[in-house]
Design a protein around this motif. Structure first.
Motif, PDB file in Angstrom:
ATOM      1  N   ALA A 122      13.733  -6.133 -65.423  1.00  0.00           N
ATOM      2  CA  ALA A 122      13.992  -6.978 -64.258  1.00  0.00           C
ATOM      3  C   ALA A 122      12.658  -7.504 -63.742  1.00  0.00           C
ATOM      4  O   ALA A 122      11.636  -6.813 -63.822  1.00  0.00           O
ATOM      5  N   GLN A 164      13.493  -8.001 -59.064  1.00  0.00           N
ATOM      6  CA  GLN A 164      14.856  -7.514 -58.822  1.00  0.00           C
ATOM      7  C   GLN A 164      15.957  -8.367 -59.441  1.00  0.00           C
ATOM      8  O   GLN A 164      17.119  -8.255 -59.076  1.00  0.00           O
ATOM      9  N   GLU A 165      15.584  -9.221 -60.401  1.00  0.00           N
ATOM     10  CA  GLU A 165      16.580  -9.999 -61.144  1.00  0.00           C
ATOM     11  C   GLU A 165      16.442  -9.680 -62.622  1.00  0.00           C
ATOM     12  O   GLU A 165      15.330  -9.580 -63.135  1.00  0.00           O
ATOM     13  N   HIS A 166      17.573  -9.538 -63.311  1.00  0.00           N
ATOM     14  CA  HIS A 166      17.520  -9.279 -64.743  1.00  0.00           C
ATOM     15  C   HIS A 166      16.770 -10.415 -65.443  1.00  0.00           C
ATOM     16  O   HIS A 166      16.946 -11.595 -65.101  1.00  0.00           O
ATOM     17  N   MET A 171      16.743  -3.223 -55.847  1.00  0.00           N
ATOM     18  CA  MET A 171      17.505  -4.080 -56.765  1.00  0.00           C
ATOM     19  C   MET A 171      19.000  -3.805 -56.659  1.00  0.00           C
ATOM     20  O   MET A 171      19.817  -4.708 -56.861  1.00  0.00           O
ATOM     21  N   THR A 210      20.042  -6.001 -53.873  1.00  0.00           N
ATOM     22  CA  THR A 210      20.014  -7.413 -54.285  1.00  0.00           C
ATOM     23  C   THR A 210      21.183  -7.753 -55.191  1.00  0.00           C
ATOM     24  O   THR A 210      21.881  -8.762 -54.997  1.00  0.00           O
ATOM     25  N   GLN A 211      21.397  -6.909 -56.199  1.00  0.00           N
ATOM     26  CA  GLN A 211      22.445  -7.218 -57.183  1.00  0.00           C
ATOM     27  C   GLN A 211      23.842  -7.087 -56.587  1.00  0.00           C
ATOM     28  O   GLN A 211      24.718  -7.901 -56.874  1.00  0.00           O
ATOM     29  N   LYS A 246      24.729 -10.070 -54.590  1.00  0.00           N
ATOM     30  CA  LYS A 246      25.106 -11.210 -55.436  1.00  0.00           C
ATOM     31  C   LYS A 246      26.505 -11.045 -56.020  1.00  0.00           C
ATOM     32  O   LYS A 246      27.281 -11.997 -56.089  1.00  0.00           O
ATOM     33  N   GLN A 290      31.117  -5.491 -62.913  1.00  0.00           N
ATOM     34  CA  GLN A 290      29.793  -6.071 -62.684  1.00  0.00           C
ATOM     35  C   GLN A 290      28.796  -5.000 -62.240  1.00  0.00           C
ATOM     36  O   GLN A 290      27.639  -5.012 -62.659  1.00  0.00           O
ATOM     37  N   ARG A 317      25.285  -4.487 -64.192  1.00  0.00           N
ATOM     38  CA  ARG A 317      24.121  -5.145 -63.605  1.00  0.00           C
ATOM     39  C   ARG A 317      23.343  -4.322 -62.572  1.00  0.00           C
ATOM     40  O   ARG A 317      22.231  -4.697 -62.201  1.00  0.00           O
ATOM     41  N   VAL A 318      23.929  -3.242 -62.110  1.00  0.00           N
ATOM     42  CA  VAL A 318      23.298  -2.528 -60.988  1.00  0.00           C
ATOM     43  C   VAL A 318      22.499  -1.327 -61.510  1.00  0.00           C
ATOM     44  O   VAL A 318      23.046  -0.463 -62.200  1.00  0.00           O
TER      45      VAL A 318
END
Lengths: 97, 143
Positions: free
Chosen positions: A70, A73-75, B53, B56-57, B60, B112, B116-117
């Motif tokens: 990441a 904090q984004e993949h 994160m 954040t994820q 989203k 998800q 993604r987390v």
């Protein structure tokens, strides 16, 4: 102030960037630390950052060559270009739930 | 930390949070720590996370769910730290006008979250030994 900033920025090395690299769970256990600051060439990619990390920490070679990563904090994908001050994180296989 | 909690998840409170006069269907997924037939003497799981994160994820993921099911309201909580077998480690609760949206949005958020987390788990055995556990992404293999 503007002139000072211009002068100051010209004093910094334009050819390198500094990236905060975070490690979690099993990866942090492998290398015995959870955070490393990496100095990388400008326009370095995620893949290049991982390669530098694997060479610069104890037992770094035990980390996978292509881990899930990441950035801020984004993949992120291996080819993503990094910028000065970015936070990159190596993510072991996710296991929430 | 909005989504990560270090104490028992209050599912009744989450149901109350997603309820309204307009939402007639509520779907809840509760994931619990289990000891599978091949897991050995597991007495609990220790969860760790990339906490910023996670926030954040999940923001989203819930925002995307809100785009797909605008009338649904979603609440998510995930445990951090040590959780004993049979205790809930994650709860996804969705209130929607009808059951179809509630089930669909709940399933979407759970899947998800799994993909993604950034959360990790380490099994705690009766012997005190700990071992990292990789999550699987197959919904059929989860309760």
């Amino acid at each position: 102030m503007w002139i000072f900033r211009l002068f100051f920025s010209s004093m910094q090395s334009p050819s390198s960037i500094s990236v905060r690299c975070r490690l979690f769970a099993r990866y942090a256990e492998i290398v015995g630390q959870d955070e490393v600051t990496l100095s990388l060439q400008r326009d370095a990619t995620v893949a290049q950052a991982v390669a530098v990390l694997r060479q610069s920490v104890p037992d770094g070679a035990r980390l996978p060559e292509q881990p899930m990563v990441a950035v801020n904090q984004e993949h992120a994908l291996a080819g993503q270009v990094l910028a000065d001050g970015d936070e990159i994180a190596l993510l072991p296989p996710l296991a929430g739930g | 930390m909005q989504y990560l909690v270090d104490a028992a998840i209050d599912v009744a409170q989450l149901i109350d949070m997603v309820s309204s006069d307009e939402r007639g269907g509520t779907a809840a997924f509760i994931g619990s720590v289990r000891r599978g037939p091949d897991d050995g003497p597991v007495v609990g799981i220790e969860y760790s996370a990339y906490e910023a994160m996670v926030e954040t994820q999940l923001d989203k993921i819930i925002a995307r769910a809100a785009e797909r099911w605008p009338q649904a309201r979603v609440e998510v909580r995930h445990r951090i730290g040590r959780v004993a077998t049979r205790e809930a480690s994650v709860a996804v609760v969705v209130g929607a006008p009808h059951r179809a949206e509630a089930f669909a949005a709940c399933r979407y958020v759970v899947e998800q979250l799994k993909q993604r987390v950034p959360i990790w788990k380490r099994e705690i055995l009766e012997t005190g030994e700990r071992r990292w556990r990789t999550g699987d992404l197959s919904p059929e293999e989860h309760p």
